[in-house]
Design an enzyme around this catalytic site. Sequence first.
Site, short mmCIF file in Angstrom:
data_model
loop_
_atom_site.label_atom_id
_atom_site.label_comp_id
_atom_site.label_asym_id
_atom_site.label_seq_id
_atom_site.Cartn_x
_atom_site.Cartn_y
_atom_site.Cartn_z
CB CYS A 3 -0.90 -0.01 1.23
SG CYS A 3 -1.77 1.55 1.52
CB CYS A 6 0.94 1.00 4.40
SG CYS A 6 -0.75 0.67 4.96
CG ASP A 29 -2.02 15.85 -3.39
OD1 ASP A 29 -1.45 15.84 -4.51
OD2 ASP A 29 -3.00 15.16 -3.14
CG ASN A 85 -11.81 11.43 -4.12
OD1 ASN A 85 -12.77 12.19 -4.23
ND2 ASN A 85 -10.58 11.83 -4.34
N GLY A 91 -13.58 8.22 -7.44
CA GLY A 91 -12.28 8.80 -7.75
C GLY A 91 -11.16 8.40 -6.82
CG HIS A 96 -4.37 3.70 3.58
ND1 HIS A 96 -3.41 2.90 4.15
CD2 HIS A 96 -4.81 4.51 4.57
CE1 HIS A 96 -3.27 3.22 5.43
NE2 HIS A 96 -4.11 4.21 5.71
CG HIS A 98 -6.58 9.23 0.84
ND1 HIS A 98 -6.88 8.02 0.24
CD2 HIS A 98 -6.58 10.15 -0.16
CE1 HIS A 98 -7.05 8.21 -1.05
NE2 HIS A 98 -6.89 9.49 -1.33
#
Length: 112
Positions: A3, A6, A29, A85, A91, A96, A98
């Site tokens: 992931c 992770c 981001d 999303n 989307g 995971h 978020h």
Amino acid sequence: MDCLFCKIIAGEIPSEKIYEDEEMFAFKDIDPQAPVHFLLVPKKHIKSADDLKEEDAELIGHIFLKAAEIAKSLGCENGYRIVNNCKEDGGQSVDHLHFHILGQRSLQWPPG
């Protein structure tokens, strides 16, 4: 586990960390859509909002309280947007849970 988030939480993939505690990790981001754009990710691997359980309620409350605190510390006093999303049609690109926090510009509706 394979992931992306992770691995970021574990420090295996670099990120620009904004905040971390026992339950969550916040980082900028890599493709910002606003002057302030960061992600809040629970350290517990939860695939999507559809996979939340009653036992996760306190964790999600904690994440939202920290979202407000962090957004304001980054200059979003006039407001910000929290985006989740969920699954493919929603989307979600990383499996995971978020939350995107976007701010420091006027955000339009509908988002797209």
